[in-house]
Structures are given as structure tokens and as C-alpha cells.
Design an enzyme around this catalytic site. Structure first.
Site, PDB file in Angstrom:
ATOM      1  N   GLY A  69       4.974 -29.300  -6.974  1.00 27.04           N
ATOM      2  CA  GLY A  69       4.020 -30.957  -7.301  1.00 27.04           C
ATOM      3  C   GLY A  69       3.593 -30.929  -8.245  1.00 27.04           C
ATOM      4  O   GLY A  69       2.841 -31.173  -9.112  1.00 27.04           O
ATOM      5  N   THR A  70       2.928 -29.336  -7.535  1.00 28.21           N
ATOM      6  CA  THR A  70       1.530 -28.629  -8.580  1.00 28.21           C
ATOM      7  C   THR A  70       1.553 -28.207  -9.766  1.00 28.21           C
ATOM      8  O   THR A  70       0.860 -28.398 -10.275  1.00 28.21           O
ATOM      9  CB  THR A  70       0.966 -27.103  -7.597  1.00 28.21           C
ATOM     10  OG1 THR A  70       1.254 -27.295  -6.903  1.00 28.21           O
ATOM     11  CG2 THR A  70      -0.105 -26.161  -8.348  1.00 28.21           C
ATOM     12  N   GLN A 177       3.451 -37.277  -2.034  1.00 27.37           N
ATOM     13  CA  GLN A 177       3.565 -37.964  -1.152  1.00 27.37           C
ATOM     14  C   GLN A 177       3.550 -39.325  -0.335  1.00 27.37           C
ATOM     15  O   GLN A 177       4.591 -39.527   0.929  1.00 27.37           O
ATOM     16  CB  GLN A 177       1.595 -37.765  -0.266  1.00 27.37           C
ATOM     17  CG  GLN A 177       1.408 -36.267   0.283  1.00 27.37           C
ATOM     18  CD  GLN A 177       2.604 -35.780   1.191  1.00 27.37           C
ATOM     19  OE1 GLN A 177       2.959 -36.252   1.595  1.00 27.37           O
ATOM     20  NE2 GLN A 177       1.985 -33.810   1.140  1.00 27.37           N
ATOM     21  N   GLY A 198      10.564 -31.951  -4.245  1.00 30.05           N
ATOM     22  CA  GLY A 198      11.588 -32.606  -3.673  1.00 30.05           C
ATOM     23  C   GLY A 198      10.891 -31.658  -2.412  1.00 30.05           C
ATOM     24  O   GLY A 198      11.813 -32.488  -1.272  1.00 30.05           O
ATOM     25  N   HIS A 199       9.795 -31.162  -1.567  1.00 34.68           N
ATOM     26  CA  HIS A 199      10.324 -30.850  -0.773  1.00 34.68           C
ATOM     27  C   HIS A 199      10.055 -31.655   0.137  1.00 34.68           C
ATOM     28  O   HIS A 199       9.961 -31.491   1.865  1.00 34.68           O
ATOM     29  CB  HIS A 199       9.867 -29.328  -0.444  1.00 34.68           C
ATOM     30  CG  HIS A 199       8.559 -28.911  -0.476  1.00 34.68           C
ATOM     31  ND1 HIS A 199       7.762 -28.911   0.609  1.00 34.68           N
ATOM     32  CD2 HIS A 199       7.956 -28.612  -1.211  1.00 34.68           C
ATOM     33  CE1 HIS A 199       6.128 -28.933   0.408  1.00 34.68           C
ATOM     34  NE2 HIS A 199       6.227 -28.456  -1.448  1.00 34.68           N
ATOM     35  N   THR A 235      14.878 -20.883 -17.581  1.00 28.11           N
ATOM     36  CA  THR A 235      16.791 -21.705 -17.205  1.00 28.11           C
ATOM     37  C   THR A 235      16.350 -22.612 -16.398  1.00 28.11           C
ATOM     38  O   THR A 235      15.790 -22.198 -14.931  1.00 28.11           O
ATOM     39  CB  THR A 235      16.921 -20.428 -17.113  1.00 28.11           C
ATOM     40  OG1 THR A 235      16.799 -19.392 -18.360  1.00 28.11           O
ATOM     41  CG2 THR A 235      19.300 -21.262 -16.598  1.00 28.11           C
ATOM     42  N   CYS A 321      -8.780 -28.325   7.439  1.00 27.99           N
ATOM     43  CA  CYS A 321     -10.017 -27.402   7.273  1.00 27.99           C
ATOM     44  C   CYS A 321      -9.742 -26.244   7.585  1.00 27.99           C
ATOM     45  O   CYS A 321      -8.902 -26.113   7.631  1.00 27.99           O
ATOM     46  CB  CYS A 321     -10.619 -28.099   9.190  1.00 27.99           C
ATOM     47  SG  CYS A 321     -10.699 -26.825  10.432  1.00 27.99           S
TER      48      CYS A 321
END
Ligand code: PLP
Length: 381
Positions: A69-70, A177, A198-199, A235, A321
Site C-alpha cells: 500500500g505504501t 483499510q 494484500g496483507h 519482475t 501513540c
């Protein structure tokens, strides 16, 4: 072990693992190679693209695989700036995940102008404020669909319409999310770019995707080989990609959201009723069905986490936090949650493998922990 931290990551579904296995063992061919042996890899790549498109309500040609995602978030923002180099303005919110927030903070130091949209005490944004900051220099608006800390949902369909009516900026949505937790249909929206990981929905770590609307000529972020139609070199990780597609298909057909919501509600309502001086963070109605962010006054979230951990219960103060600096999370701060409440925040995020027995166990374990921590801190109200 009781795993109530599904917003952090999820277990690989057994069906996903099965889908990955052949590509970790016998079918190791490079999807770009011409011989027949590699066709298995090439087919898996395209099957997964079709499954992902189906999950998102998109066309296969609009799906590009990334590592997480990042990466998808960074690609969207940085390439949107590259393709519109006469524009220097970005609009985002104060409650985005670090993948967007820290990138925008860095860009701000490099002379880009950022409009940070505020949220109210329930974590909702003001659409009038959005309208008022859009201008001709706005290259991209990046707004998440579901908040990782509180689960609060932003109205991205309406937001897209406002953006297109008042500017010609691109619209990026961090959907990390939301995917697998609520239905997504990108076709019916003005969203140009949409990040997935995916995770978060029972695929492995190390695989994500960026949806790029057909008419958007977003430049490549990784340059090198010609993979992903020259848009994302490297790849292809076929096993991860096959797992991603399988997880997408499972998510598309999943019908247990109501069950997850019931478990979450039982956990949350019982905590709020039975444990005094507790408070829900984020809008009670307008949020994901699996997430509950609760402040326990007179306790440190980190201490609650550590005590629950001794009983094998996994929760998170999440981004709630930073244990080194003891700062309240920017998300809760933006919602004006008082410091003492933000420091006592715990995020419970449930998933499809959780059971009512687990909820009942946590409801048994938690009250004495809170009582003990309050005794130690001398909390009285
Ligand atoms: N965006 C949001 C809203 C997230 O919650 C996360 C991860 O928690 C990310 C982006 C980053 O995704 P990844 O871990 O795949 O890089």
C-alpha cells in the site's frame, strides 16, 4: 492466541496459500519469458488482475501490481506531481496513514503547498472546507476511504464529485483499510487512483496494487524493465500476485461482514457498559464494521497492550501513540481527543476468523487489567 489486530495485518487464508504454492515450487518461470513454461506465470498474473478488477469494480487494464500500500500511495502522489509539473498544490487530511502524511510533510519541506483538511471530534471532514481549498494549482487530492485507527469512512463518492466540479485535480483514494471490509465499486465514482494492500485482506505481505483510471496517463514510478505495461518495472512476484487474486475473489464473495460487526459490537458495547470511564473514538455509525477504538481513562494504551499480550491477546495502540516520544497519535489529536484519553486508546480490529468465544474471553480478561492499571496510576474519578 486471540488475534484482534486485523487492521495491522491478517492471516493468509488457506485458500490463498493453496493458490500461491505452485508458483513457489514448480512454476517459477519469469512471466516475461517467451517459452511455454512461463505461460503458467503469465496466466496467473492476468488471472489475478481480472480477479482484482472484479473485486474493485474496475477493468483489468486499470490494475497495476505494486509491492504494498505504501508504494501505491507514493506512486500516486509523486507521479501525479511529475505529470502536472506546473502545479504545486496537494490536498489531503490530517488523519491519513503515514504513507500519505509523512510523504506530504516531506513534500511540504520541498516547497510543495499542502492543504491539510481538519476533522471534527468524530473524525469526519467538512466538505465545504474541501471546496474552499481547491484551486487551479491543485495537482492531486488524496483522501482515504477508511481510517486505520478508528475505521471512520470518508464519503469518497461525494468528494470525487466535488473535486471534479471545482477543479481539474486528480483524485487519489487510499483504500488500503477498506478493501475486504466493505464493498467497493470504482466504476461508479470519480476516483482516478486507488491504493490497495494484500496483507489487509488475507493475502500475503509484499503485494499491493494501484488502480489507475483508464484515461489517466500516470507516469511510471519504478523505471527499468517493461513490466506492467511500462508503468511499474520489476519482475512480477507471481506467487504473491496469485495469492492477491485469490484473496480478492474470497473477499468479493465473503458474506460474513454482519457476523464480524455483531462480534465487534458485542465487544465494544460490553466494554463501554461494564468498564467505567471508557470512551469510543470516532463516529459510531459511519465506520468499518470490524474496528473499535476505545480510550480507557487512567491507563496507558501501551500497558493495556502488554497485559493483554500476557494472555495471548493481540490488540494495538496502532498508530495511537508513539511509544518512544509518548505523543498522542496525529489522528486522535486531529479529532481533538484530549491527551489523557488518546494515551489510553486501544484499537480492536476483528476479522473473519474471530469467534464469539474469543470475544467473551477478552471481556473476562480485560476488566481486571484495567482495574489493576488504574490502581497503580492512582486514577479516581
Ligand atoms: N494506508 C493505510 C490506510 C494503512 O492502514 C496502511 C497500513 O497499515 C497503509 C496505507 C500501508 O500499507 P502497507 O503496509 O501495505 O504498506
Amino acid at each position: 492466541m486471540i488475534y484482534f489486530d486485523n487492521n495491522a495485518t491478517t492471516q493468509i487464508a488457506p485458500e490463498v496459500f493453496e493458490a500461491m504454492k505452485p508458483f513457489l515450487t514448480e512454476f517459477y518461470g519469469n512471466a516475461s519469458s517467451a517459452y511455454t513454461f512461463s505461460h503458467n506465470s503469465k496466466n496467473a498474473l492476468e488471472d489475478s488482475r481480472a480477479q482484482t478488477a472484479e473485486l474493485l469494480g474496475a477493468d483489468s487494464s486499470e490494475i497495476f501490481f505494486t509491492s504494498c500500500g505504501t508504494e501505491s500511495d507514493n506512486w500516486a502522489i509523486l507521479s501525479a506531481l511529475e505529470m502536472q509539473n506546473d502545479k504545486d498544490h496537494i490536498v489531503t487530511t490530517r488523519v491519513e496513514h503515514e504513507a500519505i502524511r509523512k510523504l506530504c510533510e516531506k513534500l511540504e519541506k520541498h516547497f510543495k503547498k499542502i492543504s491539510w483538511l481538519d476533522v471534527d471530534k468524530n473524525g469526519n471532514i467538512d466538505l465545504q472546507e474541501l471546496k474552499s481549498v481547491l484551486k487551479k494549482e491543485t495537482a492531486i487530492v488524496s483522501i482515504m476511504l477508511a481510517n486505520n485507527e478508528t475505521g471512520v469512512l470518508f464519503p469518497v463518492k461525494e468528494i470525487g464529485e466535488i473535486i471534479k466540479e471545482h477543479s481539474d485535480a486528480l483524485f487519489h483514494v487510499d483504500g488500503v483499510q477498506a478493501v475486504g471490509k466493505i464493498p467497493i465499486n470504482l466504476k461508479a465514482t470519480e476516483i482516478d487512483l486507488f491504493s490497495v494492500s494484500g496483507h489487509k485482506f488475507h493475502a500475503p505481505k509484499g503485494i499491493g496494487a494501484l488502480y489507475i483510471k483508464r484515461n489517466v496517463q500516470l507516469p511510471a514510478f519504478f523505471t527499468g524493465g517493461g513490466q506492467e505495461k511500462n508503468r511499474r518495472a520489476g519482475t512480477e512476484a507471481i506467487a504473491q500476485i496469485a495469492g492477491f487474486g485469490a484473496a480478492g475473489e474470497l473477499a468479493k464473495n465473503f458474506d460474513g461482514h454482519e457476523k464480524i460487526k455483531k462480534l465487534r459490537d458485542k465487544l465494544e458495547n460490553t466494554i463501554l457498559e461494564k468498564i467505567p470511564h471508557t470512551k469510543l473514538n470516532g463516529d459510531k455509525e459511519n465506520r468499518l464494521p470490524n474496528t473499535s477504538n476505545i480510550s480507557f481513562l487512567g491507563c496507558e494504551g501501551e500497558a493495556i497492550l502488554a497485559h493483554l499480550d500476557r494472555h495471548g491477546v493481540c490488540v494495538s495502540t496502532g498508530s495511537a501513540c508513539n511509544s518512544e516520544t509518548h505523543e498522542a497519535s496525529p489522528g486522535l489529536k486531529a479529532m481533538n481527543v484530549p491527551y489523557s484519553e488518546a494515551m489510553g486508546a486501544v484499537r480492536f480490529s476483528l476479522g473473519k476468523y474471530n469467534t464469539e468465544t474469543e470475544v467473551d474471553l477478552v471481556l473476562e480478561i480485560l476488566p481486571p487489567i484495567i482495574e489493576k492499571l488504574r490502581e497503580i496510576s492512582g486514577f479516581s474519578k
